[in-house]
Design a protein around this motif. Structure first.
Motif: not given
Length: 150
Positions: A90-93, A57-58, A61-63, A123-128
């Protein structure tokens, strides 16, 4: 890397002490830069280049996130051996977590990696997320108010 006629355990025993993904310290734990390793810890269980089934999981580019999973039967066709799915920002977490959990655990893939995959996506979504500005500091007490006005 694993081939259909060589066991993953044998491959791990051969390459575990020396491979291009290992990050070793003189004292402390050994880490891995393997893109298919969810914990970045060097161990047989999480080594994506050794296992027939692995998930990486990475950040996209645009969130959002990009999930790369390894197909089990394509050891001799490396170009066709990966499936890449991108879940947009744009998709919910919750929908993203559910989709990643389903991809990791459904159809008998690797249910042991489900919680780790969801934690990595979290963790990735929180950092974004954009950072909040610091709130204005409130003045407390008469002496502080007098000092600020003077």
């Amino acid at each position: 890397m694993s081939s259909s006629n060589i066991s993953a355990d044998l491959i791990w025993e051969i390459v575990r002490s020396q491979n291009s993904y290992t990050v070793a310290n003189k004292s402390g734990p050994r880490f891995s830069r393997d893109p298919l390793n969810l914990l970045n810890v060097e161990s047989r269980k999480y080594a994506g280049f050794v296992n027939d089934k692995a998930i990486g999981i990475t950040p996209a580019e645009k969130g959002g996130v990009t999930v790369v999973s390894k197909k089990a039967g394509f050891a001799n066709k490396p170009a066709q051996g990966f499936v890449t799915v991108t879940y947009g920002g744009g998709k919910t977490a919750r929908k993203t977590y559910k989709a990643v959990a389903n991809q990791a655990a459904k159809r008998g893939y690797r249910s042991d990696l489900r919680a780790l995959a969801v934690a990595r996506v979290s963790a990735i979504r929180k950092s974004q997320r954009p950072t909040k500005a610091d709130p204005v500091k409130k003045l407390r007490g008469n002496a502080a108010k007098k000092a600020a006005s003077a």
